[in-house]
Design a protein around this motif. Structure first.
Motif, PDB file in Angstrom:
ATOM      1  N   LEU A  34       0.822  -1.210   0.000  1.00 32.26           N
ATOM      2  CA  LEU A  34       0.000   0.000   0.000  1.00 32.26           C
ATOM      3  C   LEU A  34       0.856   1.260   0.000  1.00 32.26           C
ATOM      4  CD1 LEU A  34      -2.738  -1.091   2.580  1.00 32.26           C
ATOM      5  CD2 LEU A  34      -2.951  -0.976   0.096  1.00 32.26           C
ATOM      6  N   LEU A  35       1.912   1.264   0.808  1.00 31.76           N
ATOM      7  CA  LEU A  35       2.802   2.428   0.824  1.00 31.76           C
ATOM      8  C   LEU A  35       3.503   2.591  -0.522  1.00 31.76           C
ATOM      9  CD1 LEU A  35       4.389   2.078   4.387  1.00 31.76           C
ATOM     10  CD2 LEU A  35       2.659   3.732   3.648  1.00 31.76           C
ATOM     11  N   GLY A  36       3.919   1.464  -1.109  1.00 25.54           N
ATOM     12  CA  GLY A  36       4.582   1.536  -2.411  1.00 25.54           C
ATOM     13  C   GLY A  36       3.671   2.105  -3.482  1.00 25.54           C
ATOM     14  N   LEU A  37       2.397   1.683  -3.481  1.00 23.32           N
ATOM     15  CA  LEU A  37       1.448   2.224  -4.449  1.00 23.32           C
ATOM     16  C   LEU A  37       1.225   3.718  -4.231  1.00 23.32           C
ATOM     17  CD1 LEU A  37      -1.151  -0.688  -4.507  1.00 23.32           C
ATOM     18  CD2 LEU A  37       0.339   0.023  -6.389  1.00 23.32           C
ATOM     19  N   GLY A  38       1.184   4.138  -2.971  1.00 24.66           N
ATOM     20  CA  GLY A  38       1.014   5.555  -2.692  1.00 24.66           C
ATOM     21  C   GLY A  38       2.168   6.391  -3.209  1.00 24.66           C
ATOM     22  N   PHE A  39       3.399   5.944  -2.938  1.00 26.38           N
ATOM     23  CA  PHE A  39       4.568   6.705  -3.405  1.00 26.38           C
ATOM     24  C   PHE A  39       4.694   6.640  -4.924  1.00 26.38           C
ATOM     25  CE2 PHE A  39       6.066   6.095   1.051  1.00 26.38           C
ATOM     26  CZ  PHE A  39       6.226   7.433   1.350  1.00 26.38           C
ATOM     27  N   TRP A  40       4.259   5.517  -5.531  1.00 30.72           N
ATOM     28  CA  TRP A  40       4.282   5.422  -6.997  1.00 30.72           C
ATOM     29  C   TRP A  40       3.336   6.450  -7.619  1.00 30.72           C
ATOM     30  CZ3 TRP A  40       0.356   3.546 -10.414  1.00 30.72           C
ATOM     31  CH2 TRP A  40       0.763   3.457 -11.747  1.00 30.72           C
ATOM     32  N   GLN A  41       2.145   6.604  -7.031  1.00 33.57           N
ATOM     33  CA  GLN A  41       1.213   7.604  -7.547  1.00 33.57           C
ATOM     34  C   GLN A  41       1.774   9.016  -7.387  1.00 33.57           C
ATOM     35  OE1 GLN A  41      -1.406   7.353  -9.291  1.00 33.57           O
ATOM     36  NE2 GLN A  41      -2.051   5.236  -9.094  1.00 33.57           N
ATOM     37  N   LEU A  42       2.484   9.271  -6.288  1.00 34.03           N
ATOM     38  CA  LEU A  42       3.106  10.587  -6.117  1.00 34.03           C
ATOM     39  C   LEU A  42       4.174  10.826  -7.190  1.00 34.03           C
ATOM     40  CD1 LEU A  42       3.533  10.893  -2.237  1.00 34.03           C
ATOM     41  CD2 LEU A  42       1.836  12.028  -3.692  1.00 34.03           C
ATOM     42  N   SER A  43       4.947   9.789  -7.507  1.00 30.74           N
ATOM     43  CA  SER A  43       5.968   9.944  -8.550  1.00 30.74           C
ATOM     44  C   SER A  43       5.324  10.173  -9.915  1.00 30.74           C
ATOM     45  CB  SER A  43       6.882   8.727  -8.586  1.00 30.74           C
ATOM     46  OG  SER A  43       6.191   7.575  -9.044  1.00 30.74           O
ATOM     47  N   ALA A 222      -2.937   8.649  -4.495  1.00 29.94           N
ATOM     48  CA  ALA A 222      -1.908   8.423  -3.473  1.00 29.94           C
ATOM     49  C   ALA A 222      -2.490   8.582  -2.076  1.00 29.94           C
ATOM     50  CB  ALA A 222      -0.748   9.401  -3.683  1.00 29.94           C
ATOM     51  N   VAL A 223      -3.319   9.610  -1.893  1.00 33.30           N
ATOM     52  CA  VAL A 223      -3.952   9.812  -0.585  1.00 33.30           C
ATOM     53  C   VAL A 223      -4.814   8.611  -0.214  1.00 33.30           C
ATOM     54  CG1 VAL A 223      -5.656  11.210   0.656  1.00 33.30           C
ATOM     55  CG2 VAL A 223      -3.894  12.322  -0.732  1.00 33.30           C
ATOM     56  N   GLN A 224      -5.504   8.033  -1.180  1.00 28.34           N
ATOM     57  CA  GLN A 224      -6.337   6.865  -0.909  1.00 28.34           C
ATOM     58  C   GLN A 224      -5.490   5.669  -0.471  1.00 28.34           C
ATOM     59  OE1 GLN A 224      -8.936   6.016  -4.203  1.00 28.34           O
ATOM     60  NE2 GLN A 224      -9.692   8.119  -4.312  1.00 28.34           N
ATOM     61  N   TRP A 225      -4.365   5.441  -1.149  1.00 26.61           N
ATOM     62  CA  TRP A 225      -3.495   4.321  -0.761  1.00 26.61           C
ATOM     63  C   TRP A 225      -2.911   4.529   0.630  1.00 26.61           C
ATOM     64  CZ3 TRP A 225      -4.506   0.195  -3.125  1.00 26.61           C
ATOM     65  CH2 TRP A 225      -4.709   0.122  -4.486  1.00 26.61           C
ATOM     66  N   PHE A 226      -2.498   5.762   0.939  1.00 22.63           N
ATOM     67  CA  PHE A 226      -1.951   6.030   2.275  1.00 22.63           C
ATOM     68  C   PHE A 226      -3.033   5.888   3.340  1.00 22.63           C
ATOM     69  CE2 PHE A 226       1.370   8.818   0.046  1.00 22.63           C
ATOM     70  CZ  PHE A 226       2.301   7.779   0.050  1.00 22.63           C
ATOM     71  N   ALA A 227      -4.256   6.270   3.020  1.00 16.19           N
ATOM     72  CA  ALA A 227      -5.358   6.111   3.970  1.00 16.19           C
ATOM     73  C   ALA A 227      -5.622   4.628   4.248  1.00 16.19           C
ATOM     74  CB  ALA A 227      -6.622   6.784   3.429  1.00 16.19           C
ATOM     75  N   LEU A 228      -5.554   3.808   3.214  1.00 18.91           N
ATOM     76  CA  LEU A 228      -5.719   2.362   3.416  1.00 18.91           C
ATOM     77  C   LEU A 228      -4.587   1.802   4.281  1.00 18.91           C
ATOM     78  CD1 LEU A 228      -6.871   1.214  -0.139  1.00 18.91           C
ATOM     79  CD2 LEU A 228      -8.227   1.218   1.961  1.00 18.91           C
ATOM     80  N   ALA A 231      -5.334   2.726   7.806  1.00 14.99           N
ATOM     81  CA  ALA A 231      -6.419   1.893   8.322  1.00 14.99           C
ATOM     82  C   ALA A 231      -5.912   0.497   8.664  1.00 14.99           C
ATOM     83  CB  ALA A 231      -7.548   1.808   7.295  1.00 14.99           C
ATOM     84  N   LEU A 232      -4.997  -0.020   7.841  1.00 17.29           N
ATOM     85  CA  LEU A 232      -4.425  -1.335   8.119  1.00 17.29           C
ATOM     86  C   LEU A 232      -3.641  -1.333   9.424  1.00 17.29           C
ATOM     87  CD1 LEU A 232      -3.760  -4.253   7.197  1.00 17.29           C
ATOM     88  CD2 LEU A 232      -1.784  -3.293   5.981  1.00 17.29           C
ATOM     89  N   VAL A 233      -2.837  -0.298   9.648  1.00 20.22           N
ATOM     90  CA  VAL A 233      -2.081  -0.184  10.898  1.00 20.22           C
ATOM     91  C   VAL A 233      -3.027  -0.082  12.083  1.00 20.22           C
ATOM     92  CG1 VAL A 233      -0.493   1.274  12.205  1.00 20.22           C
ATOM     93  CG2 VAL A 233      -0.052   0.815   9.798  1.00 20.22           C
ATOM     94  N   GLY A 234      -4.075   0.729  11.943  1.00 21.10           N
ATOM     95  CA  GLY A 234      -5.040   0.860  13.023  1.00 21.10           C
ATOM     96  C   GLY A 234      -5.736  -0.450  13.348  1.00 21.10           C
ATOM     97  N   LEU A 235      -6.110  -1.200  12.291  1.00 17.39           N
ATOM     98  CA  LEU A 235      -6.752  -2.494  12.511  1.00 17.39           C
ATOM     99  C   LEU A 235      -5.803  -3.482  13.175  1.00 17.39           C
ATOM    100  CD1 LEU A 235      -9.178  -4.372  12.070  1.00 17.39           C
ATOM    101  CD2 LEU A 235      -8.265  -4.872   9.790  1.00 17.39           C
ATOM    102  N   TYR A 236      -4.544  -3.438  12.761  1.00 21.74           N
ATOM    103  CA  TYR A 236      -3.550  -4.342  13.342  1.00 21.74           C
ATOM    104  C   TYR A 236      -3.355  -4.046  14.831  1.00 21.74           C
ATOM    105  CZ  TYR A 236       0.943  -6.700  13.982  1.00 21.74           C
ATOM    106  OH  TYR A 236       1.954  -7.513  14.439  1.00 21.74           O
ATOM    107  N   LEU A 237      -3.258  -2.774  15.182  1.00 21.96           N
ATOM    108  CA  LEU A 237      -3.117  -2.405  16.595  1.00 21.96           C
ATOM    109  C   LEU A 237      -4.366  -2.792  17.391  1.00 21.96           C
ATOM    110  CD1 LEU A 237      -1.492   1.137  16.226  1.00 21.96           C
ATOM    111  CD2 LEU A 237      -0.362  -0.996  16.878  1.00 21.96           C
TER     112      LEU A 237
END
Length: 264
Positions: A34-43, A222-228, A231-237
């Protein structure tokens, strides 16, 4: 998998962060993706901004002749001057084009440039096609013309000539464009890219977007991928804390074996 975490439940100290193996594996795999997709969209957004800046610099450049294109490596959005005549016998209608919410087609016709001796596939612009039972109506100038156009080099999309399988007649309905294949079919030598007319006497609706997808849209993705990812980190915690609390509650309700009528 256990991490140090402490909390008090019913007066007892609870230690441990236990999300479980499967949630940990899923998080380890999905979070970098998810982070990789976000940074790819920014690039991609930065690449599109650079392209827009380059296109803007060419927007008001002096038009060049078709022959001069052979000395240029990057042809995208170059302004060119055409002198010649349309071939009305081999018109193409690019289907599924919309303008202002209305359905239509773009009209493409071969154009013979007298100065260079090359054929060019010229996009004359958008035509409405509200009723599929009747063909789109257009006319073709018969006299020689001098026109201004821009070379269209697609960004990130392959072009293939695909005629309507139900008909091989002209004008031919297509869903994508590859000029080289058309020149092979007609036995002609021509430019490998579509050229798009600037507004003028031979053009229909010829307002062209510079890019199919704007930098802002890439940023939004990119914002959508970072938001996901967040959300994944929040669910994991949440799973780790919830599992730890649940385990502590179960232990607090277990009967004690240290005292009783049979304890000695």
């Amino acid at each position: 998998m256990q991490f140090e975490y402490s909390q008090t439940i019913r007066g007892q100290a609870v230690t441990g962060f236990r999300p479980g193996w499967w949630p940990s594996i899923a998080a380890a795999l999905l979070l970098p993706l998810l982070l990789g997709l976000g940074f790819w969209q920014l690039s991609r957004a930065e690449e599109k901004r650079a392209l827009l800046a380059d296109f803007a610099a060419r927007e008001h450049a002096e038009p060049m002749s078709v022959a001069e294109l052979e000395r240029r490596a990057d042809l995208a959005h170059l302004r060119i001057r055409l002198r010649g005549q349309f071939d009305e016998q081999h018109s193409l209608l690019l289907d599924n084009r919309q303008r202002g919410g209305k359905v239509g087609v773009e009209l493409l016709q071969p154009f013979y440039d007298q100065a260079s001796g090359l054929w060019l596939l010229v996009n004359r612009g958008w035509l409405p096609w509200p009723d599929r039972r009747t063909p789109p109506q257009f006319t073709t100038p018969e006299q020689p013309l001098e026109l201004l156009a821009r070379v269209h080099v697609p960004v990130g999309e392959p072009f293939q000539l695909q005629a309507d399988p139900a008909s091989g007649d002209w004008p031919r309905l297509i869903t994508a464009v590859e000029p080289e294949q058309l020149w092979r079919q007609l036995g002609r030598g021509g430019l490998a890219y579509e050229v798009r007319l600037e507004p003028g006497p031979a053009a229909y609706q010829a307002e062209w977007p510079l890019l199919a997808m704007s930098p802002d849209k890439h940023t939004g993705y990119a914002v959508q991928w970072f938001a996901l990812a967040a959300a994944l980190v929040g669910l994991y915690l949440y799973l780790g804390i919830h599992t730890s609390r649940q385990s502590a509650r179960e232990k607090s309700h277990e009967p004690s074996h240290e005292s009783g009528p049979f304890h000695s």
